[in-house]
Scaffold this active site. Structure first.
Site, PDB file in Angstrom:
ATOM      1  N   ASP A  35       0.831  -1.203   0.000  1.00 14.04           N
ATOM      2  CA  ASP A  35       0.000   0.000   0.000  1.00 14.04           C
ATOM      3  C   ASP A  35       0.868   1.257   0.000  1.00 14.04           C
ATOM      4  O   ASP A  35       1.942   1.279   0.604  1.00 14.04           O
ATOM      5  CB  ASP A  35      -0.894  -0.008   1.243  1.00 14.04           C
ATOM      6  CG  ASP A  35      -2.076   0.935   1.115  1.00 14.04           C
ATOM      7  OD1 ASP A  35      -2.339   1.400  -0.011  1.00 14.04           O
ATOM      8  OD2 ASP A  35      -2.722   1.214   2.134  1.00 14.04           O
ATOM      9  N   ASN A  37       1.589   3.354  -2.964  1.00 17.68           N
ATOM     10  CA  ASN A  37       2.242   3.802  -4.202  1.00 17.68           C
ATOM     11  C   ASN A  37       1.781   5.198  -4.604  1.00 17.68           C
ATOM     12  O   ASN A  37       2.594   6.070  -4.964  1.00 17.68           O
ATOM     13  CB  ASN A  37       1.945   2.835  -5.344  1.00 17.68           C
ATOM     14  CG  ASN A  37       2.629   1.498  -5.188  1.00 17.68           C
ATOM     15  OD1 ASN A  37       3.525   1.343  -4.363  1.00 17.68           O
ATOM     16  ND2 ASN A  37       2.206   0.522  -5.970  1.00 17.68           N
ATOM     17  N   ARG A  39       0.315   7.564  -2.710  1.00 20.61           N
ATOM     18  CA  ARG A  39       0.724   8.577  -1.735  1.00 20.61           C
ATOM     19  C   ARG A  39       2.205   8.902  -1.863  1.00 20.61           C
ATOM     20  O   ARG A  39       2.619  10.049  -1.721  1.00 20.61           O
ATOM     21  CB  ARG A  39       0.397   8.091  -0.315  1.00 20.61           C
ATOM     22  CG  ARG A  39      -1.013   8.424   0.120  1.00 20.61           C
ATOM     23  CD  ARG A  39      -1.409   7.650   1.350  1.00 20.61           C
ATOM     24  NE  ARG A  39      -1.820   6.299   0.984  1.00 20.61           N
ATOM     25  CZ  ARG A  39      -2.287   5.408   1.835  1.00 20.61           C
ATOM     26  NH1 ARG A  39      -2.379   5.717   3.120  1.00 20.61           N
ATOM     27  NH2 ARG A  39      -2.665   4.215   1.432  1.00 20.61           N
ATOM     28  N   ARG A  48       0.643   9.121 -10.235  1.00 23.37           N
ATOM     29  CA  ARG A  48       0.478   7.854  -9.530  1.00 23.37           C
ATOM     30  C   ARG A  48       1.189   6.717 -10.255  1.00 23.37           C
ATOM     31  O   ARG A  48       1.707   5.788  -9.612  1.00 23.37           O
ATOM     32  CB  ARG A  48      -1.008   7.512  -9.403  1.00 23.37           C
ATOM     33  CG  ARG A  48      -1.773   8.402  -8.439  1.00 23.37           C
ATOM     34  CD  ARG A  48      -3.253   8.056  -8.440  1.00 23.37           C
ATOM     35  NE  ARG A  48      -3.493   6.673  -8.041  1.00 23.37           N
ATOM     36  CZ  ARG A  48      -3.612   6.279  -6.771  1.00 23.37           C
ATOM     37  NH1 ARG A  48      -3.479   7.145  -5.783  1.00 23.37           N
ATOM     38  NH2 ARG A  48      -3.861   5.011  -6.497  1.00 23.37           N
ATOM     39  N   HIS A  52       3.537   3.397  -9.018  1.00 24.29           N
ATOM     40  CA  HIS A  52       3.346   1.976  -9.312  1.00 24.29           C
ATOM     41  C   HIS A  52       4.630   1.358  -9.872  1.00 24.29           C
ATOM     42  O   HIS A  52       4.968   0.216  -9.522  1.00 24.29           O
ATOM     43  CB  HIS A  52       2.195   1.786 -10.297  1.00 24.29           C
ATOM     44  CG  HIS A  52       0.848   2.134  -9.725  1.00 24.29           C
ATOM     45  ND1 HIS A  52       0.437   1.684  -8.491  1.00 24.29           N
ATOM     46  CD2 HIS A  52      -0.177   2.893 -10.224  1.00 24.29           C
ATOM     47  CE1 HIS A  52      -0.786   2.141  -8.246  1.00 24.29           C
ATOM     48  NE2 HIS A  52      -1.175   2.882  -9.274  1.00 24.29           N
ATOM     49  N   THR A  81     -10.044  -7.395  -6.505  1.00 24.32           N
ATOM     50  CA  THR A  81     -11.266  -7.305  -7.301  1.00 24.32           C
ATOM     51  C   THR A  81     -11.897  -5.922  -7.182  1.00 24.32           C
ATOM     52  O   THR A  81     -12.605  -5.477  -8.093  1.00 24.32           O
ATOM     53  CB  THR A  81     -12.276  -8.377  -6.844  1.00 24.32           C
ATOM     54  OG1 THR A  81     -12.428  -8.317  -5.416  1.00 24.32           O
ATOM     55  CG2 THR A  81     -11.816  -9.769  -7.225  1.00 24.32           C
ATOM     56  N   GLU A  82     -11.623  -5.237  -6.081  1.00 24.35           N
ATOM     57  CA  GLU A  82     -12.153  -3.884  -5.885  1.00 24.35           C
ATOM     58  C   GLU A  82     -11.375  -2.823  -6.667  1.00 24.35           C
ATOM     59  O   GLU A  82     -11.877  -1.713  -6.883  1.00 24.35           O
ATOM     60  CB  GLU A  82     -12.146  -3.524  -4.401  1.00 24.35           C
ATOM     61  CG  GLU A  82     -13.114  -4.323  -3.532  1.00 24.35           C
ATOM     62  CD  GLU A  82     -12.583  -5.683  -3.134  1.00 24.35           C
ATOM     63  OE1 GLU A  82     -13.362  -6.492  -2.607  1.00 24.35           O
ATOM     64  OE2 GLU A  82     -11.377  -5.945  -3.360  1.00 24.35           O
ATOM     65  N   ASN A  83     -10.158  -3.159  -7.095  1.00 21.36           N
ATOM     66  CA  ASN A  83      -9.333  -2.175  -7.792  1.00 21.36           C
ATOM     67  C   ASN A  83      -9.859  -1.810  -9.177  1.00 21.36           C
ATOM     68  O   ASN A  83      -9.422  -0.814  -9.769  1.00 21.36           O
ATOM     69  CB  ASN A  83      -7.886  -2.665  -7.911  1.00 21.36           C
ATOM     70  CG  ASN A  83      -7.119  -2.612  -6.611  1.00 21.36           C
ATOM     71  OD1 ASN A  83      -6.166  -3.357  -6.409  1.00 21.36           O
ATOM     72  ND2 ASN A  83      -7.521  -1.723  -5.702  1.00 21.36           N
TER      73      ASN A  83
END
EC number: 2.5.1.-
Length: 265
Positions: A35, A37, A39, A48, A52, A81-83
């Site tokens: 978690d 990347n 920020r 962003r 990554h 799956t939420e991404n």
């Protein structure tokens, strides 16, 4: 300092870990929620996507360290799956990034005897990425080095539902007596079947939640949260996580041995 650990082939492997760590008490399996990347990039005035890319380098670094130190398995939460709810351009970038990285790194993974598996709804991924995943899995399936599991299009709840559906289908066909379903038969239907459960979960960027990740498998894992954003996760951060792990008394639902002795006296 060296540690002798067994590879998947059963042969001992001599490994080095940082001074002060007990080489015989390292976790066999580390899971990471990568978690921060975005920020990390925002703090530097960067897109962003740059975060990554930097996150990929952090993952390569972590895999190499875990392998060198004799940790048997690393599982990384790459894409949930939420991404899919993220902006389309970011999702497309990530899918392309996964393909390019896998193409570029596959030869190195094979050379280092890494066994890679991708866990999740792989049919929901772009066809080109699916083909690369199949190639990488088949090429490395017999490797006896570190097990590298990449959770891609993965959701913990979905994994549990699918496992339950498979057992229900077997029972409906008459192939399985429902009264004989136990933890072992359930685990055999999970995407992680054949892998030991994680001993340690590391989450970066200071967030304190597991985000639908390995809901069954993390039942007894020790959890280490660091404020370090994932792109900055390095040898120092990993070492701190391992020191934290080794400071714990793992009870698996039982009592601390000292407390148990006190109660029995």
């Amino acid at each position: 300092m060296s540690r002798r650990s067994a590879t998947s082939s059963g042969h001992p492997k001599v490994c080095a870990c940082p001074s002060g760590l007990d080489p015989y008490r390292l976790p066999n399996h580390v899971a990471v929620i990568m978690d921060g990347n975005g920020r990390w990039a925002k703090a530097r005035g960067l897109p962003r996507m740059v975060g990554h890319r930097a996150g990929v380098e952090a993952l390569k670094r972590t895999l190499r360290l875990c392998s060198d130190w004799g940790i048997g398995a690393l599982t990384a939460y790459a894409f949930s799956t939420e991404n899919w709810s993220r902006p389309g351009d970011e999702v497309n970038f990530l899918m392309t990034l996964f393909e390019r990285v896998l193409q570029r790194e596959l030869e190195s993974l094979e050379r280092e005897k890494v066994r890679i598996r991708f866990l999740g709804d792989l049919e929901g991924l772009p066809s080109g990425l699916q083909e690369l995943i199949s190639e990488a899995t088949e090429l490395t399936v017999r490797n006896n080095g570190i097990h590298f599991n990449v959770c891609t299009n993965y959701g913990g709840r979905r994994e549990l539902v699918l496992a339950a559906q498979k057992l229900a289908q077997r029972a409906a066909r008459g192939d399985l007596d429902p009264t004989l379903i136990d933890e072992n038969s359930f685990e055999a239907e999970l995407l992680t079947a054949g892998e030991v459960d994680p001993d340690l979960l590391i989450r970066t960027s200071g967030e304190r939640r597991i985000s639908n990740f390995l809901l069954w498998q993390l039942a007894y894992a020790e959890i280490h949260v660091t404020d370090v954003c994932w792109p900055d996760f390095d040898e120092v951060a990993l070492t701190k996580a391992l020191f934290d792990y080794q400071s714990r008394c793992r009870r698996f639902g039982g009592l601390d041995p000292i407390a148990a002795n006190h109660l029995g006296s």
